[in-house]
Design a protein around this motif. Structure first.
Motif, PDB file in Angstrom:
ATOM      1  N   ALA A   1      12.249   0.539  16.072  1.00 25.66           N
ATOM      2  CA  ALA A   1      12.043   0.631  14.827  1.00 25.66           C
ATOM      3  C   ALA A   1      10.356   0.037  15.036  1.00 25.66           C
ATOM      4  CB  ALA A   1      12.222   0.766  13.455  1.00 25.66           C
ATOM      5  N   ALA A   2      10.866  -1.444  14.966  1.00 22.96           N
ATOM      6  CA  ALA A   2       8.955  -2.269  14.953  1.00 22.96           C
ATOM      7  C   ALA A   2       8.682  -1.954  15.886  1.00 22.96           C
ATOM      8  CB  ALA A   2       9.984  -3.542  15.583  1.00 22.96           C
ATOM      9  N   LEU A   3       9.522  -1.611  17.469  1.00 22.81           N
ATOM     10  CA  LEU A   3       8.172  -1.050  18.681  1.00 22.81           C
ATOM     11  C   LEU A   3       7.925  -0.018  18.587  1.00 22.81           C
ATOM     12  CD1 LEU A   3       7.715  -2.047  22.023  1.00 22.81           C
ATOM     13  CD2 LEU A   3       9.550  -0.624  22.671  1.00 22.81           C
ATOM     14  N   LEU A   4       8.370   1.401  18.403  1.00 23.26           N
ATOM     15  CA  LEU A   4       7.492   2.551  17.579  1.00 23.26           C
ATOM     16  C   LEU A   4       6.302   2.494  16.376  1.00 23.26           C
ATOM     17  CD1 LEU A   4      10.062   5.101  17.446  1.00 23.26           C
ATOM     18  CD2 LEU A   4       8.867   4.992  19.324  1.00 23.26           C
ATOM     19  N   LEU A   5       6.532   1.486  15.862  1.00 25.24           N
ATOM     20  CA  LEU A   5       5.329   1.427  14.928  1.00 25.24           C
ATOM     21  C   LEU A   5       4.749   0.611  15.316  1.00 25.24           C
ATOM     22  CD1 LEU A   5       7.415   0.135  11.762  1.00 25.24           C
ATOM     23  CD2 LEU A   5       5.884   2.366  11.561  1.00 25.24           C
TER      24      LEU A   5
ATOM     25  N   ARG B   1       0.995  -1.061   0.052  1.00 18.88           N
ATOM     26  CA  ARG B   1       0.183   0.011  -0.256  1.00 18.88           C
ATOM     27  C   ARG B   1       1.359   1.249  -0.152  1.00 18.88           C
ATOM     28  NH1 ARG B   1      -3.723   0.319   4.641  1.00 18.88           N
ATOM     29  NH2 ARG B   1      -2.099   0.909   5.442  1.00 18.88           N
ATOM     30  N   VAL B   2       0.181   2.188  -0.940  1.00 15.79           N
ATOM     31  CA  VAL B   2       1.420   4.205  -0.763  1.00 15.79           C
ATOM     32  C   VAL B   2       1.500   3.948   0.593  1.00 15.79           C
ATOM     33  CG1 VAL B   2       0.640   5.888  -1.474  1.00 15.79           C
ATOM     34  CG2 VAL B   2      -0.210   4.242  -2.503  1.00 15.79           C
ATOM     35  N   GLU B   3       0.487   3.701   2.117  1.00 18.05           N
ATOM     36  CA  GLU B   3       0.967   3.991   3.212  1.00 18.05           C
ATOM     37  C   GLU B   3       2.400   3.462   3.787  1.00 18.05           C
ATOM     38  OE1 GLU B   3      -0.657   5.825   7.813  1.00 18.05           O
ATOM     39  OE2 GLU B   3      -2.191   4.879   5.509  1.00 18.05           O
ATOM     40  N   THR B   4       1.809   2.231   3.813  1.00 18.46           N
ATOM     41  CA  THR B   4       3.343   0.705   3.993  1.00 18.46           C
ATOM     42  C   THR B   4       4.487   1.550   3.349  1.00 18.46           C
ATOM     43  OG1 THR B   4       1.290  -0.240   4.223  1.00 18.46           O
ATOM     44  CG2 THR B   4       3.831  -1.463   3.608  1.00 18.46           C
ATOM     45  N   TRP B   5       4.548   1.627   1.776  1.00 24.01           N
ATOM     46  CA  TRP B   5       5.438   1.794   1.142  1.00 24.01           C
ATOM     47  C   TRP B   5       6.521   3.653   1.844  1.00 24.01           C
ATOM     48  CZ3 TRP B   5       5.072   6.036  -2.744  1.00 24.01           C
ATOM     49  CH2 TRP B   5       6.567   5.902  -3.297  1.00 24.01           C
ATOM     50  N   LEU B   6       5.289   4.090   2.035  1.00 20.68           N
ATOM     51  CA  LEU B   6       5.996   5.814   2.685  1.00 20.68           C
ATOM     52  C   LEU B   6       6.730   5.714   4.071  1.00 20.68           C
ATOM     53  CD1 LEU B   6       3.161   8.035   1.592  1.00 20.68           C
ATOM     54  CD2 LEU B   6       5.289   7.745   0.844  1.00 20.68           C
ATOM     55  N   HIS B   7       5.586   4.764   4.455  1.00 20.57           N
ATOM     56  CA  HIS B   7       6.652   3.902   6.484  1.00 20.57           C
ATOM     57  C   HIS B   7       7.954   3.592   5.724  1.00 20.57           C
ATOM     58  CE1 HIS B   7       2.822   4.445   7.842  1.00 20.57           C
ATOM     59  NE2 HIS B   7       3.170   4.666   9.317  1.00 20.57           N
TER      60      HIS B   7
ATOM     61  N   PRO C   1      -0.511  -3.153  11.970  1.00 24.60           N
ATOM     62  CA  PRO C   1      -0.116  -4.816  12.334  1.00 24.60           C
ATOM     63  C   PRO C   1       0.600  -5.033  12.191  1.00 24.60           C
ATOM     64  CG  PRO C   1      -1.809  -4.091  11.135  1.00 24.60           C
ATOM     65  CD  PRO C   1      -1.430  -2.404  11.338  1.00 24.60           C
ATOM     66  N   SER C   2       1.598  -6.310  12.847  1.00 17.50           N
ATOM     67  CA  SER C   2       2.674  -7.500  12.575  1.00 17.50           C
ATOM     68  C   SER C   2       2.939  -7.418  11.196  1.00 17.50           C
ATOM     69  CB  SER C   2       2.550  -7.635  13.969  1.00 17.50           C
ATOM     70  OG  SER C   2       2.968  -7.885  14.842  1.00 17.50           O
ATOM     71  N   ALA C   3       2.280  -8.099  10.085  1.00 18.81           N
ATOM     72  CA  ALA C   3       1.951  -8.222   9.063  1.00 18.81           C
ATOM     73  C   ALA C   3       2.937  -6.713   8.403  1.00 18.81           C
ATOM     74  CB  ALA C   3       1.115  -8.953   8.283  1.00 18.81           C
ATOM     75  N   GLU C   4       2.203  -5.703   8.291  1.00 12.72           N
ATOM     76  CA  GLU C   4       2.467  -4.291   7.462  1.00 12.72           C
ATOM     77  C   GLU C   4       4.411  -3.590   8.239  1.00 12.72           C
ATOM     78  OE1 GLU C   4       0.676  -0.071   7.089  1.00 12.72           O
ATOM     79  OE2 GLU C   4      -0.909  -1.533   7.784  1.00 12.72           O
ATOM     80  N   ILE C   5       4.629  -4.179   9.474  1.00 10.92           N
ATOM     81  CA  ILE C   5       5.226  -3.953  10.601  1.00 10.92           C
ATOM     82  C   ILE C   5       7.108  -3.985   9.348  1.00 10.92           C
ATOM     83  CG2 ILE C   5       6.969  -3.789  11.782  1.00 10.92           C
ATOM     84  CD1 ILE C   5       4.552  -2.910  13.896  1.00 10.92           C
ATOM     85  N   GLY C   6       6.616  -5.591   8.932  1.00  6.80           N
ATOM     86  CA  GLY C   6       6.670  -6.367   7.881  1.00  6.80           C
ATOM     87  C   GLY C   6       7.164  -5.849   6.573  1.00  6.80           C
ATOM     88  N   GLU C   7       6.289  -5.765   6.463  1.00  3.95           N
ATOM     89  CA  GLU C   7       6.158  -4.739   4.928  1.00  3.95           C
ATOM     90  C   GLU C   7       7.426  -3.743   4.808  1.00  3.95           C
ATOM     91  OE1 GLU C   7       3.002  -4.747   2.838  1.00  3.95           O
ATOM     92  OE2 GLU C   7       1.914  -6.207   3.405  1.00  3.95           O
TER      93      GLU C   7
ATOM     94  N   LEU D   1       9.664  -2.426   7.285  1.00  8.65           N
ATOM     95  CA  LEU D   1      10.905  -3.115   8.106  1.00  8.65           C
ATOM     96  C   LEU D   1      11.444  -4.016   6.705  1.00  8.65           C
ATOM     97  CD1 LEU D   1      10.832  -3.361  11.769  1.00  8.65           C
ATOM     98  CD2 LEU D   1      11.171  -1.483  10.550  1.00  8.65           C
ATOM     99  N   GLY D   2      11.353  -4.868   5.584  1.00 10.57           N
ATOM    100  CA  GLY D   2      11.878  -5.483   5.063  1.00 10.57           C
ATOM    101  C   GLY D   2      11.870  -7.163   5.456  1.00 10.57           C
ATOM    102  N   CYS D   3      11.505  -7.283   6.539  1.00  4.46           N
ATOM    103  CA  CYS D   3      11.539  -8.616   7.081  1.00  4.46           C
ATOM    104  C   CYS D   3      10.175  -8.958   7.107  1.00  4.46           C
ATOM    105  CB  CYS D   3      11.881  -8.580   8.614  1.00  4.46           C
ATOM    106  SG  CYS D   3      11.146  -8.322   9.958  1.00  4.46           S
ATOM    107  N   SER D   4      10.244 -11.042   7.944  1.00  3.82           N
ATOM    108  CA  SER D   4       8.680 -11.424   8.311  1.00  3.82           C
ATOM    109  C   SER D   4       8.116 -10.591   8.908  1.00  3.82           C
ATOM    110  CB  SER D   4       8.951 -13.066   7.973  1.00  3.82           C
ATOM    111  OG  SER D   4       9.770 -12.694   9.323  1.00  3.82           O
ATOM    112  N   GLU D   5       6.796 -11.421   9.304  1.00  5.64           N
ATOM    113  CA  GLU D   5       6.058 -11.209  10.266  1.00  5.64           C
ATOM    114  C   GLU D   5       7.082 -11.406  11.384  1.00  5.64           C
ATOM    115  OE1 GLU D   5       1.716 -11.656  11.956  1.00  5.64           O
ATOM    116  OE2 GLU D   5       2.475 -12.045   9.653  1.00  5.64           O
ATOM    117  N   GLY D   6       7.299 -12.890  11.605  1.00  5.66           N
ATOM    118  CA  GLY D   6       7.776 -13.202  13.161  1.00  5.66           C
ATOM    119  C   GLY D   6       9.009 -12.506  12.897  1.00  5.66           C
TER     120      GLY D   6
END
Length: 170
Positions: free
Chosen positions: A129-133, A69-75, A139-145, A147-152
């Motif tokens: 960064a993960a904690l602040l997001l 999503r555009v917002e995820t990309w901007l984040h 959502p964790s899945a979007e944080i993964g997007e 930060l460029g990592c998996s939800e796990g």
């Protein structure tokens, strides 16, 4: 399709005025996120402004492929730019804890917020960064997007960050 997605497509087609919609819809949240990473609202505003320039160029040059999503990309752009700016900043630890915004309220609250900022400052960048997001209710899945990592991996970073903060509290 959201208005942000529509605005991004319009920018890609040459409608430069549509980028204003993107900025107006996301600026407050992105500055708040960057300020939490940077520890300074003024620096965050500069970082976000630079991030918007990068995003605008990417849209105009067809580099945004809409996989996120555009917002995820901007984040993601803002988090990366904030972390880069933080690494480049040559300030002492004491200066990094100074707030640019006066905190109104009891002195104890000001001290507690500065102490928390110091604890967050000690976390590795990926955990911070993960904690602040997550604190921003992403959502964790979007944080993964972002930060460029998996939800796990996000959950692992959150667990480690929380454990480090709990240790500091005791």
């Amino acid at each position: 399709m959201s208005s942000l997605e529509d605005a991004a497509r319009r920018v890609q087609r040459g409608d430069v005025s549509a980028f204003r919609i993107v900025v107006e819809a996301t600026a407050a949240r992105l500055v708040r996120l960057s300020a939490r990473i940077m520890g300074s609202v003024a620096e965050a505003e500069d970082v976000v402004q630079d991030a918007y320039v990068k995003a605008y160029r990417a849209l105009c040059e067809g580099q945004f492929d809409a996989r996120a999503r555009v917002e995820t990309w901007l984040h993601r752009i803002v988090v990366n730019a904030s972390l880069d700016a933080r690494r480049k900043r040559a300030r002492s630890r004491t200066e990094a804890l100074e707030a640019d915004v006066a905190i109104e309220g009891p002195a104890e609250a000001t001290v507690a917020l500065r102490e928390l900022a110091g604890w967050l400052d000690e976390l590795p960048d990926d955990q911070r960064a993960a904690l602040l997001l997550k604190a921003d209710e992403m959502p964790s899945a979007e944080i993964g997007e972002v930060l460029g990592c998996s939800e796990g991996a996000v959950e692992q970073r959150l667990m480690r960050a929380r454990a480090a903060l709990r240790k500091r509290r005791t």
